[in-house]
Design an enzyme around this catalytic site. Structure first.
Site, PDB file in Angstrom:
ATOM      1  N   CYS A 130      51.596  30.347  38.539  1.00  0.00           N
ATOM      2  CA  CYS A 130      50.276  30.366  38.891  1.00  0.00           C
ATOM      3  C   CYS A 130      50.490  29.784  40.444  1.00  0.00           C
ATOM      4  CB  CYS A 130      49.465  29.107  38.363  1.00  0.00           C
ATOM      5  SG  CYS A 130      48.056  28.788  39.126  1.00  0.00           S
ATOM      6  N   CYS A 133      47.450  27.397  41.846  1.00  0.00           N
ATOM      7  CA  CYS A 133      47.513  25.993  41.600  1.00  0.00           C
ATOM      8  C   CYS A 133      48.569  25.645  40.431  1.00  0.00           C
ATOM      9  CB  CYS A 133      46.300  25.423  40.862  1.00  0.00           C
ATOM     10  SG  CYS A 133      45.254  26.517  39.862  1.00  0.00           S
ATOM     11  N   CYS A 135      48.307  26.702  36.687  1.00  0.00           N
ATOM     12  CA  CYS A 135      47.504  27.133  35.357  1.00  0.00           C
ATOM     13  C   CYS A 135      48.642  27.445  34.143  1.00  0.00           C
ATOM     14  CB  CYS A 135      46.994  28.206  35.415  1.00  0.00           C
ATOM     15  SG  CYS A 135      45.288  28.007  36.447  1.00  0.00           S
TER      16      CYS A 135
END
Lengths: 233, 227
Positions: A130, A133, A135
């Site tokens: 990700c 961020c 995830c």
């Protein structure tokens, strides 16, 4: 609702310069700079004020920590992978629509609302990141490891996946193409690693013991049956 | 170009990835677990969405974002959200005791016995969309360029800069999903069709490791045009 445009940048830069200073410097716009500088004390300060206001329940915090520290982790995903290796019908359903299939095993909820299983083969190696961020499919793999959240992994996995794999001691044949899945929405990806040779007829439990966390992110491979940690075939 | 520091896919110079052992503790420090728990418990007050919460971390100053560890970003984002949404005052954040009147949101506090249910429910983002999907598997599309929230200047978006203007192929249609660009800013869910889009490495990088490699991104229909 406050909308933050470019105009806020100058103020935030000023706030960051004072963030290391005693928390009585409050003539700037970023609230987090009002908290104590030490991260552990910062969390404690928030926890204390929210508890005092009756907004969080300390017992609920313990429950959340216990859930992710002790009850949910990569053994869940390993079971799904082992079942996919052992049962062709389960395998078919998992690749077709994983969400209801893993939910039937009790794996669902926060950060695992929509699951997609992708399978490694001789031709394709899948790897999950990700970049924006961190995830990650919590109900199947638990809380992501530190490296998954690191700038180095987030920045490099999409541009140079093979060099990143080398950091994990994994080398792929040139003929194998790499598919990097950047988790930019709420779909959460589970990699089904290749089943090691020499495991025909193994039970789901024994197979699951070969499935590592990293193999389900795509930065590792499943363990070979000959490694000392694996059960005797 | 990337306008915010969190949008780091493809960035050079970060050095090696250092794998943790498989049996490393879930929370390297006690406060990491507490930071996660406080963030989830405060989120349960219902004053913001997950998208708002992600955006709060993204708009930390580049300097703060880079020097903060993962859970420090969470705590900083949470502190900012609590004040911006009027849950706490700046003085309360500094440890000053406010009045003794019950907090208007106290009735929404998540009790310990509600945690399991809340975590099990999660926050599914799938929604019905009235219009038919514009694209199907195999269709060629181009990602918007420049990237950026088209509703709120400087706002939250999930199209990474490294894919701006790149040409890719629709791999699958995920159905309709809440649009973060709207939902992060109190503009409603505005569900839109979501697709897995495959981009050849050679489309994204001047020096791909292997021309057969691909990067797959989940992108909303409004991030895409036919190509």
């Amino acid at each position: 609702m406050v909308v933050f445009g470019i105009g806020g940048w100058t103020g935030r830069a000023a706030a960051s310069q004072t963030a290391d200073m005693p928390h009585d410097h409050h003539d700037h716009d970023h609230a987090h700079a009002l908290l104590p500088p030490d991260p552990a004390l910062r969390v404690k300060a928030l926890e204390t004020v929210l508890t005092r206001k009756g907004l969080i329940d300390p017992a609920a915090l313990e429950e959340i920590i216990d859930t992710y520290q002790n009850r949910i982790g990569p053994r869940n995903g390993a079971r799904v992978v082992a079942m996919a290796w052992a049962d062709p019908e389960f395998h078919r359903q998992l690749l077709e629509d994983a969400t209801p299939v893993v939910a039937d095993l009790g794996f669902f909820g926060r950060q695992g609302e929509h699951i997609v299983a992708v399978e490694n083969t001789e031709d394709v190696h899948n790897m999950v990141v990700c970049t924006l961020c961190s995830c990650y499919p919590w109900p199947l793999l638990g809380i992501p490891p530190g490296w998954y959240k690191s700038d180095a992994y987030r920045a490099r996995a999409v541009r140079e996946p093979r060099k990143v794999l080398a950091d994990f001691g994994v080398t792929l044949p040139k003929e194998t193409s790499v598919r990097v899945w950047d988790s930019t929405a709420e779909m959460r990806y589970l990699v089904i690693p290749r089943r090691p040779e020499g495991t025909d007829g193994w039970s789901v439990d024994d197979l699951a013991a070969l499935v590592t966390r990293d193999s389900m992110i795509g930065t590792g491979l499943a363990k070979l049956p000959t490694t000392p940690e694996a059960p005797a075939a | 170009m990337s306008l915010r520091v969190h949008d780091m896919g493809g960035r050079l110079g970060d050095g090696p990835v250092r794998p943790d052992p498989e049996d490393a503790p879930v929370f390297a420090e006690d406060w990491h677990g507490r930071a996660l728990a406080v963030t989830l418990a405060a989120g349960a007050l219902g004053q913001w969405t997950l998208d708002t919460s992600r955006h709060a971390r993204e708009r930390l100053s580049p300097k703060d974002y880079s020097r903060f560890s993962y859970y420090e970003k969470w705590i900083a984002g949470l502190a900012d959200l609590l004040v911006e949404n009027g849950v706490l005052t700046r003085k309360e954040l500094m440890g000053e005791v406010g009045g003794t009147a019950p907090h208007p949101l106290a009735g929404r506090m998540m009790k310990a016995d509600a945690v399991a249910g809340a975590l099990a429910r999660g926050g599914p983002s799938a929604r019905d969309v009235e219009t038919d999907p514009r694209f199907g598997p195999g269709d060629m599309v181009r990602a918007l360029r420049p990237t950026g929230n088209r509703m709120v200047p400087g706002g939250h978006t999930r199209l990474p800069s490294y894919a701006a203007g790149a040409r890719g192929r629709i791999l699958r249609h995920h159905g309709g999903h809440v649009l973060p660009d709207a939902n992060a800013h109190g503009l409603g869910e505005c569900p839109d069709h979501l697709y897995a889009v495959a981009f050849p490495a050679s489309e994204l990088w001047a020096d791909p490791e292997n021309p057969a490699d691909e990067v797959i991104l989940d992108l909303w229909q409004c991030y895409l045009e036919p190509a």
